[in-house]
Write a protein that holds these residues in place. Structure first.
Motif: not given
Length: 302
Positions: A178-186
């Motif tokens: 499960l990957l949770t990457i991207g919240s810091n790139e909105l």
């Protein structure tokens, strides 16, 4: 001489006697020793603790170089040819591609809805802080296991310019990621152009391990991070979190604990019903709040 005179009594110097400590002090001391022993045993044998781990950054170019060119490392038997590849750009590119496929071809049996004992790797950014608690509940309720990796503040750029994901796949041998990457790139400008190589490299490292990429819990419209990821992984490997409603922390971005736990419930339902490789995720009866084994990543200061 006066016979009635009595001799003076001799002075006796007695050494002072040490008083024994009250029994309660010894009880406190024994309790302290027992606590230290239990703490040591817990640290050694229990998995419910957090460790810190440092990895050096490696650029994509350096990573490709580290796989070596065709004349430096022999290709695996399955890709050997009778002729020796010449030192051309095309040959080097082809050799590198072969080696990448070989290095990331992890021998893990695919999971299915009837699988027992799925081994999860939850890896990503700070959103895992609460997600890991609820995922651990699902693991305990369904006979699965899990490892968690948190890299606070990380983006696809950080994960996409090193072999961190590949490292932990080899370390923990997960059968589901499960990957949770991207919240810091909105709000990254030209994100399709600037982040595509990193997203591609992240997916490449997953090899043939089944996975689901959990999208960021948008608090505002993004500049394309959701579009970027789903265009590479497809709807059956992407959980679009932005469609959910969250209660936020004071920073306005992170879901509060209760909201994050419900978020994980939605992710689990997706994994069990809509993911390309479904897994049994029966709802746990309780919230244990038990922290799974977690690795915290830190960048090495150069």
């Amino acid at each position: 001489m006066d016979n009635n005179t009595t001799p003076k009594a001799k002075k006796h110097h007695h050494k002072p006697k040490y008083k024994r400590l009250p029994a309660i002090y010894w009880e406190y001391f024994a309790l302290l020793v027992a606590t230290l022993l239990l703490f040591s045993a817990y640290a050694l044998f229990c998995k419910d603790h957090t460790v810190s781990f440092e990895l050096k950054k490696m650029s994509i170019e350096r990573y490709a170089d580290s796989l070596a060119t065709a004349d430096e490392i022999a290709l695996p038997d399955s890709t050997q040819t009778d002729s020796v590849l010449s030192k051309t750009d095309n040959a080097t590119t082809e050799a590198t591609a072969h080696l990448k496929r070989y290095f990331y071809d992890y021998l893990n049996a695919p999971a299915d809805t009837d699988s027992i004992g799925v081994s999860f790797l939850l890896i990503g950014d700070s959103m895992n802080e609460f997600l890991r608690l609820r995922l651990n509940d699902y693991c305990m309720a369904n006979g699965h296991t899990m490892e968690c990796v948190i890299w606070y503040g990380a983006t696809t750029k950080q994960y996409g310019t090193c072999d961190t994901i590949a490292y932990f796949i080899r370390k923990f041998h997960p059968t589901y990621i499960l990957l949770t990457i991207g919240s810091n790139e909105l709000f990254v400008r030209d994100i399709i152009k600037n982040r595509t190589p990193y997203v591609q490299h992240i997916i490449e490292q997953l090899g043939n391990v089944p996975y689901v990429w959990v999208g960021p819990p948008n608090w505002k419209d993004d500049t394309g991070i959701n579009e970027l990821i789903i265009s590479h992984v497809g709807p059956s490997r992407y959980f679009e979190s932005k469609r959910l409603t969250f209660t936020r922390c004071k920073d306005g971005a992170h879901p509060v604990k209760g909201s994050a736990l419900k978020w994980m419930d939605s992710i689990a339902t997706y994994i069990a019903t809509d993911a390309s490789v479904p897994v049994a995720m029966n709802p746990p009866e309780t919230y244990s709040n038990k922290t799974p084994h977690t690795t915290i990543l830190q960048m090495v200061r150069e």
